[in-house]
Write a protein that holds these residues in place. Structure first.
Motif, PDB file in Angstrom:
ATOM      1  N   SER A   1       0.701  -1.115  -0.064  1.00 28.10           N
ATOM      2  CA  SER A   1      -0.443   0.302  -0.339  1.00 28.10           C
ATOM      3  C   SER A   1       0.984   0.812   0.237  1.00 28.10           C
ATOM      4  O   SER A   1       1.442   1.202   1.079  1.00 28.10           O
ATOM      5  N   GLY A   2       0.284   1.869  -1.237  1.00 26.21           N
ATOM      6  CA  GLY A   2       1.280   3.400  -0.924  1.00 26.21           C
ATOM      7  C   GLY A   2       0.604   4.163  -2.266  1.00 26.21           C
ATOM      8  O   GLY A   2      -0.031   4.032  -2.736  1.00 26.21           O
ATOM      9  N   GLY A   3       0.934   5.787  -1.796  1.00 24.40           N
ATOM     10  CA  GLY A   3       0.015   6.881  -1.731  1.00 24.40           C
ATOM     11  C   GLY A   3      -1.476   6.713  -1.769  1.00 24.40           C
ATOM     12  O   GLY A   3      -1.825   6.400  -0.817  1.00 24.40           O
ATOM     13  N   THR A   4      -1.755   6.069  -3.424  1.00 27.76           N
ATOM     14  CA  THR A   4      -3.913   5.856  -3.100  1.00 27.76           C
ATOM     15  C   THR A   4      -3.512   4.625  -3.743  1.00 27.76           C
ATOM     16  O   THR A   4      -4.593   4.273  -4.419  1.00 27.76           O
ATOM     17  N   ASP A   5      -2.225   4.082  -3.736  1.00 27.18           N
ATOM     18  CA  ASP A   5      -2.624   2.233  -4.873  1.00 27.18           C
ATOM     19  C   ASP A   5      -3.004   1.196  -2.763  1.00 27.18           C
ATOM     20  O   ASP A   5      -1.957   1.549  -2.830  1.00 27.18           O
ATOM     21  N   VAL A   6      -3.920   0.723  -2.993  1.00 29.21           N
ATOM     22  CA  VAL A   6      -3.635  -0.685  -2.402  1.00 29.21           C
ATOM     23  C   VAL A   6      -4.018  -1.233  -3.411  1.00 29.21           C
ATOM     24  O   VAL A   6      -4.435  -2.236  -4.371  1.00 29.21           O
ATOM     25  N   VAL A   7      -2.908  -2.202  -3.485  1.00 31.98           N
ATOM     26  CA  VAL A   7      -2.270  -3.618  -4.304  1.00 31.98           C
ATOM     27  C   VAL A   7      -1.862  -5.024  -3.994  1.00 31.98           C
ATOM     28  O   VAL A   7      -1.452  -5.127  -3.180  1.00 31.98           O
ATOM     29  N   VAL A   8      -3.091  -5.607  -4.702  1.00 26.51           N
ATOM     30  CA  VAL A   8      -3.286  -6.939  -4.708  1.00 26.51           C
ATOM     31  C   VAL A   8      -2.420  -7.927  -5.236  1.00 26.51           C
ATOM     32  O   VAL A   8      -3.175  -8.246  -6.240  1.00 26.51           O
ATOM     33  N   ASN A   9      -1.806  -8.457  -4.667  1.00 24.97           N
ATOM     34  CA  ASN A   9      -0.622  -9.808  -5.059  1.00 24.97           C
ATOM     35  C   ASN A   9      -1.692 -10.539  -5.618  1.00 24.97           C
ATOM     36  O   ASN A   9      -2.243 -11.364  -4.429  1.00 24.97           O
ATOM     37  N   LEU A  10      -1.804 -11.172  -7.319  1.00 17.31           N
ATOM     38  CA  LEU A  10      -2.837 -12.270  -7.621  1.00 17.31           C
ATOM     39  C   LEU A  10      -2.375 -13.627  -6.331  1.00 17.31           C
ATOM     40  O   LEU A  10      -2.492 -14.157  -6.607  1.00 17.31           O
ATOM     41  N   ARG A  11      -0.755 -13.297  -6.918  1.00 17.22           N
ATOM     42  CA  ARG A  11      -0.691 -15.244  -6.236  1.00 17.22           C
ATOM     43  C   ARG A  11      -0.804 -15.237  -4.407  1.00 17.22           C
ATOM     44  O   ARG A  11      -1.014 -16.067  -4.397  1.00 17.22           O
ATOM     45  N   ARG A  12      -1.420 -14.116  -3.562  1.00 19.92           N
ATOM     46  CA  ARG A  12      -1.193 -13.908  -2.304  1.00 19.92           C
ATOM     47  C   ARG A  12      -3.179 -14.376  -3.088  1.00 19.92           C
ATOM     48  O   ARG A  12      -3.697 -15.547  -2.300  1.00 19.92           O
ATOM     49  N   TRP A  13      -4.119 -13.826  -3.526  1.00 20.18           N
ATOM     50  CA  TRP A  13      -5.463 -13.701  -3.328  1.00 20.18           C
ATOM     51  C   TRP A  13      -5.919 -15.372  -3.661  1.00 20.18           C
ATOM     52  O   TRP A  13      -6.243 -15.739  -2.846  1.00 20.18           O
ATOM     53  N   VAL A  14      -4.993 -16.223  -4.786  1.00 25.44           N
ATOM     54  CA  VAL A  14      -5.111 -16.967  -5.780  1.00 25.44           C
ATOM     55  C   VAL A  14      -4.282 -18.356  -4.232  1.00 25.44           C
ATOM     56  O   VAL A  14      -5.649 -19.075  -3.968  1.00 25.44           O
TER      57      VAL A  14
END
Length: 286
Positions: A200-213
């Motif tokens: 999470s940085g700036g206005t981006d909350v980034v979800v890694n597909l690897r962790r999601w799956v």
């Protein structure tokens, strides 16, 4: 035809100058304990978007523990670490995870905006999915929206309000990205995610597909619960909350605990509050 509307959105260049919010990366790696901590935490005195932090924190009695702006934190896998047996077994039953998508994002609209949840002025958030991942964008958006609207989430106690929107301005954007694109996005905020973790940085909350799956060992077979933990942990950082420790053996792990590093006697939990509105807290770590 369905009324869904997708709008092509290129990755935005990082802002210059002081970021609008503290920078964080999640403690989400596939191997328990296989990670390093970068940076040091502290109370900065500002919350989301640089606004003053409310005096009550998760424990209802003090400033929220936060990262100093410009001092990001990250969990990254130990070089040479191999996947856990649980992750290997899970991955055997999943389609191959693309290392890199198209690098372009579609903002999801199901419909264009959601109802406002929580009290006060809502934070406007978007949900965007990288092209080429083979994922259901609408399903991802609905899942994120459901987590942020849950009564066990950050809206409890009047500390936050949210509304999903499909166009700027955004207070933050939850992005589902391939491991390679996650690395690129997070590197713009000074974070090394190693193809494995979220940030999470700036206005981006980034979800890694690897962790999601693939989830993590403690959450195997509990995908919805683990997805809720990812969203709550990363959005919690976006709101200015720092990491918490285990409050005691047999008690629920706080959502802001780095659970993948070990539960330390706690039991898994994905939510900031319980169903009775009580904060699930622990000692401040940063």
């Amino acid at each position: 035809m369905p009324s869904r509307q997708h709008r092509k959105q290129s990755r935005r260049k990082p802002r210059t100058g002081r970021p609008r919010a503290p920078l964080y990366a999640a403690a989400l790696v596939a191997v328990v304990g296989a990670g390093y901590y970068l940076g040091s935490g502290g109370d900065s005195g500002t919350g989301a978007l640089g606004k003053p932090t409310p005096s009550p924190g998760l424990d209802g009695g003090g400033p929220v523990s936060q990262q100093e702006p410009g001092a990001p934190e990250s969990e990254e896998p130990r070089p040479g670490a191999s996947p856990s047996a649980a992750e290997a077994a899970e991955s055997a039953n999943q389609p191959p995870i693309p290392q890199r998508g198209d690098g372009e994002f579609d903002t999801v609209a199901v419909p264009g905006t959601s109802r406002t949840v929580g009290k006060g002025t809502p934070l406007r958030y978007g949900v965007a999915v990288e092209r080429g991942l083979g994922q259901d964008p609408d399903g991802f958006a609905r899942e994120v929206e459901g987590v942020l609207a849950d009564r066990r989430g950050w809206t409890t106690g009047g500390k936050a309000a949210f509304q999903r929107v499909d166009r700027p301005p955004y207070d933050f954007v939850v992005r589902l990205a391939s491991p390679g694109t996650t690395d690129e996005l997070c590197a713009k905020h000074g974070l090394d995610t190693g193809g494995e973790v979220n940030c999470s940085g700036g206005t981006d909350v980034v979800v890694n597909l690897r962790r999601w799956v693939l989830l993590t060992p403690a959450y195997q077979g509990r995908a919805a619960m683990y997805h809720a933990l990812i969203v709550n942990h990363e959005v919690g950082h976006r709101l200015g909350y720092g990491h918490r420790g285990c409050p005691g053996p047999g008690r629920p792990a706080p959502a802001m605990m780095q659970q993948i590093k070990g539960l330390n006697g706690c039991v898994i939990n994905a939510w900031p509050y319980d169903s009775d509105g009580r904060a699930i807290e622990g000692p401040k770590l940063d």
